[in-house]
Design an enzyme around this catalytic site. Structure first.
Site, PDB file in Angstrom:
ATOM      1  CB  CYS A 547      -0.984   0.021   1.171  1.00 15.46           C
ATOM      2  SG  CYS A 547      -2.421   1.072   0.884  1.00 15.46           S
ATOM      3  N   GLY A 889      -4.220  -6.855  -2.799  1.00 13.75           N
ATOM      4  CA  GLY A 889      -3.195  -6.955  -1.772  1.00 13.75           C
ATOM      5  C   GLY A 889      -2.949  -5.729  -0.936  1.00 13.75           C
ATOM      6  CD  GLU A 890      -0.327  -2.719  -2.888  1.00 21.51           C
ATOM      7  OE1 GLU A 890       0.285  -2.077  -2.023  1.00 21.51           O
ATOM      8  OE2 GLU A 890       0.228  -3.504  -3.674  1.00 21.51           O
ATOM      9  CB  VAL A 891      -7.574  -2.577  -0.057  1.00 22.35           C
ATOM     10  CG1 VAL A 891      -8.112  -3.995   0.079  1.00 22.35           C
ATOM     11  CG2 VAL A 891      -8.570  -1.565   0.489  1.00 22.35           C
TER      12      VAL A 891
END
Length: 931
Positions: A547, A889-891
């Site tokens: 992120c 993947g980032e959230v």
């Protein structure tokens, strides 16, 4: 005279007579002498459990068991003795079925630990499983532990005869794997210890392979006066000591490509050295001045210690405030400052709508404050490792943990004195990166050694070296002013953010942009003025971490929103809901998101929020205070601006082969590729195992871009769909049926097709266009095609006598578009939340002499992470995503930490504006609150 011990032992039921040094660690006897590489070497100090085996019925950490302490006739069980890919043990089957395996590096240790537990307690509770893993130091950085406990509980049922081991095909949806829990193709091999990681492959390299050990003077900032390796090069086993002179001899520039081509940066981007030479400066701790190449690791390290480096210490600038102070020493004397601020090398403004100053000056409710996010370490269990050699075509070939193989090829070529076409980069199977391998960490060093010696070279950092030499998350110093009117509606935002990027520029502009792109992004704010400054310091150079830039920005923004809600006198969730972006509203960059799911997400999470508030009030005591906090995060699913990806497909007699560079650092690239292609090729009726992958090798696969920014499912996924569509078009007969491979060959129809995709969106007028970069003067543009959305609910307890804060439950409502694979997506969400908890409460990397092992850096073990993590899936289909998918993947690491810090305030009334929220910080804040 060195003496050795001969012992008779039984390993996996097979007798062995082993001669080893008395001080050899059991892990090395197992791996190097017996060749059983399923047992992994991680921390080397008993802190991670990756090396665990069962000896005489007891679980042991083999990295801290000396050979002279191994009993004669000991019976040792390793992962290889538990089961095989074609004959799984119940535990291995359960780990695969529940999605408990991501990168897989820690998996053999966890499975052996689970075996020891179930041997001792065949019917454990979930909490007893968690207690066992905590006691035995089993560490996982990927999963968040929930699915691991699921696996143990499922395996226990099988072993008790209450459940049967079924075929994994039952996890499909009537033969469809898109939208199912079907296991990733690599999981079975990871569960059985047969998935070779870099350090495993290194044991199988040619006999003439050299080990490389760097010479890194212990200083943050110093002039190198003299490098004397005359004694070192005479030491046993030393083949060559490599210095910058060897790089220049190959016509290399000794520089690594950084932030090249920026119109706002004052650096040309070539400031990072491969090796620091005499007369130049060391600019960060862990910088190499020479590399010793020797026949063994022991010889290389001993000789590296013998190299004498004379340095002249300089003042060390270890944070942005010191670096920007008037009169501060320069990190780079030849790079001009910006706006008269020392060591500032880039400036990224944001201007949306009108200047909000007048509205803020007269607003009845204003928050103006300063926030600081920490230098979070990545803390992968597999340390940085890789090797290089010249391949059959004379190319310098580097096999590392790279997650951007083509980018690394370009970044190091000029510095090493080779054209990119003469460098081949291959990704090894890897034990996670979480983004740190966006930056070259060893590729340039290994490459220099291979060129200088002409021989294969292997390099592996131990855990201390790995932590102090690899890059970290950039800390942000944020100054925020935001206001609301008498009705609680936001009227404007002013903010300035200062990005500590260490001494080098690579990827820094995109990172600095994030502060403008995502500050208060979930809310309707029509008028914004702000500016981000990128700053050189002498702390670790910074690179991507899950992120990238989001957690820093949301830490400041979501705390400011909570503080403003308090001033207005509104409930924090109500205030957020009142100010949400609605259809037609724009993000800070001026673009509209592709979907507007936040209202529905808040509606779904609200019942849990209201119940959590009631429970917090009921459970709080004078000693333990309970609280509830919320936060919202949005993040992108493609690289900033014009982004593109390639993926090719080939029809074969047995199925198809995909060629791309969807690099896999544990997130599930193999499942992403197979799931997407399987759905795109539905008319062919292929089985998943008929889709083969040739990935992450610049000599064999096309450039798909980096496995970063949660871009791969969208960008590479769309390229896969494009290639599959072209193949199906070629195979389709006039009657709508499809040709076989033999028919294609007989008719002379090509069987190989190239897929391509360029990031695409709709602009504010609804017209389809490609993504664009940010305007250098206003920060406006169309940088992102797709986004991910998360609403976080944290429930915490704070012991006001000790200052210890604990997360009791987390809830995440998220929208990542249509889901390719639920097991993979849920693993990503659990793991990201766990890293957010660590970011909020424990993790840090400030003092290199203190923060140099997993424990000292605040690694979150299983009892630091709640078993109660609730996931709410919202699946708004994306127009420009494969089958409606976005990234994932980032959230989960966008804003969980902000929700936790807000919950601490709700629990005990203190507002922490610097993280991590360690007990000493909480106690200090509680004391100040009493004054």
């Amino acid at each position: 005279m060195k003496q050795y011990l001969r012992k008779s032992i039984k390993v996996n039921g097979n007798p062995h007579h082993v001669v080893a040094s008395p001080d050899a660690m059991l892990v090395n006897v197992i791996r190097k002498q017996l060749g059983l590489t399923g047992t992994k070497l991680g921390c080397g100090s008993g802190q991670c459990g990756a090396c665990e085996v069962i000896m005489n019925g007891k679980l042991v950490r083999s990295c801290i068991v000396r050979w002279d302490k191994v009993p004669e006739d000991a019976e040792i069980l390793t992962i290889e003795g538990l089961g095989r890919p074609d004959k799984l043990h119940a535990l291995q089957w359960a780990y695969v079925k529940t999605g408990a395996i991501q990168c897989g590096f820690c998996t053999p240790g966890f499975i052996m630990s689970s075996k020891a537990l179930l041997d001792e307690n065949p019917n454990p509770t979930r909490e007893e499983v968690r207690d066992w893993f905590q006691k035995n130091r089993n560490a996982c950085r990927c999963t968040g532990y929930v699915q691991i406990v699921d696996a143990v509980m499922l395996a226990a049922k099988v072993l008790r005869g209450e459940e049967e081991m079924t075929d994994f095909s039952e996890l499909t949806r009537d033969g469809k794997i898109w939208g199912s829990h079907y296991p990733r193709p690599s999981a079975v091999y990871k569960a059985t210890g047969t998935w070779d990681f870099g350090d495993d492959v290194a044991l199988k390299l040619p006999e003439e392979t050299l080990f490389a050990a760097c010479v890194c003077p212990e200083t943050h900032h110093a002039i190198v006066k003299k490098i004397d390796f005359s004694e070192a090069e005479k030491m046993p086993g030393v083949y060559k000591v490599v210095t910058a002179k060897d790089i220049y001899a190959n016509k290399g520039t000794n520089r690594i490509r950084g932030q090249v081509g920026s119109k706002t940066a004052t650096t040309n981007g070539w400031e990072r050295r491969i090796l620091v030479e005499e007369g130049d400066k060391i600019r960060q701790w862990g910088e190499a001045v020479a590399i010793v190449c020797a026949d063994t690791e022991e010889h290389a390290r001993a000789a590296a210690d013998a190299v004498k480096v004379e340095i002249e210490e300089l003042p060390a600038l270890l944070n942005v405030k010191d670096a920007m102070a008037p009169g501060a020493v320069k990190v780079h004397e030849d790079i001009p400052d910006i706006d008269g601020i020392p060591n500032v090398f880039n400036k990224r403004p944001i201007k949306k709508g009108n200047d909000p100053k007048e509205d803020l000056d007269k607003a009845p409710y204003v928050v103006e404050d300063e926030f600081y996010s920490s230098r979070q370490p990545h803390l992968t269990i597999e340390t940085d490792c890789g090797f290089g050699y010249f391949d059959e075509e004379g190319r310098l070939t580097l096999q590392t943990k790279s997650i951007c193989v083509y980018r690394h090829q370009l970044m190091i070529a000029r510095g090493l004195g080779l054209p990119p076409s003469k460098i081949r980069v291959i990704q090894n199977n890897m034990g996670a990166t979480f983004g740190y391998k966006v930056g070259p960490t060893n590729e340039h060093l290994i490459g220099a050694c291979v060129i200088a010696t002409g021989r294969p070279v292997y390099m592996r950092l131990d855990m201390k070296e790995h932590i102090i030499r690899t890059p970290k998350r950039s800390p942000f110093l944020m100054k925020i002013r935001v206001g609301a009117d008498e009705n609680g509606k936001l009227v404007g935002l002013e903010h300035y953010w200062y990005v500590d990027h260490g001494p080098y520029s690579e990827s820094s502009q995109d990172l600095t942009n994030k502060g403008g792109q995502f500050m208060l992004a979930p809310y309707k704010v029509n008028n914004i003025r702000g500016c981000g400054y990128t700053v050189f310091t002498n702390h670790k150079w910074c690179t991507a971490f899950r992120c990238y830039g989001g957690p820093q920005t949301y830490f400041g923004g979501e705390l400011a929103i909570d503080m403003l809600a308090e001033k207005v006198g509104m409930d924090p969730l109500d205030f957020r809901e009142k100010n949400l972006i609605q259809p037609g509203d724009t993000l800070p960059s001026g673009q509209r998101p592709e979907v507007y799911p936040l209202q529905a997400m808040i509606t779904h999470i609200r019942p849990f929020y209201e119940e959590a508030k009631k429970q917090a009030a009921a459970l709080s005591t004078d000693k333990i205070k309970h609280g509830v906090g919320v936060a919202i995060g949005i993040y992108n699913s493609n690289d900033d601006g014009p982004d593109e990806a390639n993926s090719h497909i080939e029809l074969t007699k047995d199925g198809v082969i995909l060629y791309n560079t969807w690099e896999d650092h544990g997130q599930g690239a193999d499942m992403g590729c197979v799931g997407t292609a399987h759905e795109a090729l539905k008319p062919l009726g292929l089985r998943p195992d008929q889709i083969k992958l040739v990935c992450n090798d610049t000599a064999k696969a096309p450039n798909s871009g980096a496995a970063a920014a949660s871009r791969s499912q969208v960008m590479v996924g769309m390229a896969i769909v494009d290639s599959c569509r072209k193949l199906l078009d070629a195979m389709r007969k006039p009657d709508g049926t499809y040709r076989t491979y033999d028919e294609m060959i007989a008719e002379g129809i090509p069987t190989y097709y190239e897929g391509y995709y360029k990031a695409t969106l709709r602009n504010v007028n609804g017209e389809v266009q490609h993504c664009t970069g940010m305007d250098d003067e206003t920060g406006q543009g169309y940088p992102f095609a797709n986004h991910m959305f998360g609403v976080f609910l944290a429930e915490v307890s704070v012991d006001v006598t000790t200052g210890e804060a604990k997360v009791d439950r987390m809830t995440l409502a998220c929208d990542v578009g249509k889901i390719n694979n639920y097991a993979v997506v849920e693993g990503q969400l659990y793991g990201g939340i766990a890293q957010g908890i660590g970011f909020a409460l424990k993790e840090n990397f400030e003092d290199v002499k203190k923060h140099n092992n997993l424990l000292a850096c605040g690694f979150p073990y299983i009892k630091d992470i709640p078993d109660n993590i609730r996931l709410i899936h919202m699946e708004s289909p994306r127009e420009f995503g494969p089958f409606g998918a976005s990234g994932t993947g980032e959230v989960p690491l966008s804003a969980p930490h902000a929700a936790i810090i807000n919950a601490i305030h709700n629990a005990c009334g203190i507002r922490l504006k610097t993280i991590p929220a360690t007990p000493d910080r909480i106690l200090k804040a509680l004391e100040e609150a009493k004054k």
